[in-house]
Design a protein around this motif. Sequence first.
Motif: not given
Length: 257
Positions: A82-85, A87-88, A93
């Motif tokens: 996902q887009p927020h994932e 960022r890491y 995840r």
Amino acid sequence: MNIRLNELLMDQRYENKKKYNKELKQLQYDMLNVQQHLFNEKVGLVLVFEGMDAAGKGGAIKRLSERLDPRGLRVHPIAAPQPHELRYHYLQRFWRKLPQHGQISIFDRSWYGRVLVERIEGFATKPQWKRAYKEINDFEKMLTDESYIVVKCWLHITQEEQLKRFEERRIDPNKQWKLTDEDWRNREKWTSYIESAEEMFEKTNINYAPWIVVEANDKKYARIVVLKRILEHIMQVCVEKGIPVNSHDDVSQGEDA
């Protein structure tokens, strides 16, 4: 691990349905026994399933897990991040989905996407996917040095068998959801997936986290082999850790009692 997928004996079959059902039931009982043993010893189990589209990963996971205690089991279907994932770090995840000590996590696709689909589709740069081999080996080493057992399964089918299964899914209303445009597009990159998988085996088949490569043109054969070889590795690791699994009588005898 020098595996050449085009050299596998893809005509392996399990013809006797009655014998298959009996052996499957016994292996599932053995798996339940192992689950209870790992729970008591506080050892986590991480199972990874990879393979070509329609290779039977879901069916193998279902047979492996259907008699286990669901309270200590999680199955994680892995899709695109996902887009927020994004960022890491890509492993973040997966860290979040690891089982507690004494529990089981099954990954239907996994962190190996970094050196498979992300490599082939260009979602990871060449320096990123090349260094991922060491990152993955280190990740799995950290787990197995802790109280975890890691086993990875690759289910392999031929292009002809895959096409047959795609067509079956296309006309079956109960299975149409399994077939996507992306599945059809991936067939055009078959050779790239084979080359990437073989390099993956070579660089990440480590004794503490081995790859089990299974000929899966026959679903029954693949399910039996997957269960047998996962159990064999778990038993071996438990002996090495000094916590051997106690054997039980045949399941049919236990039921008669």
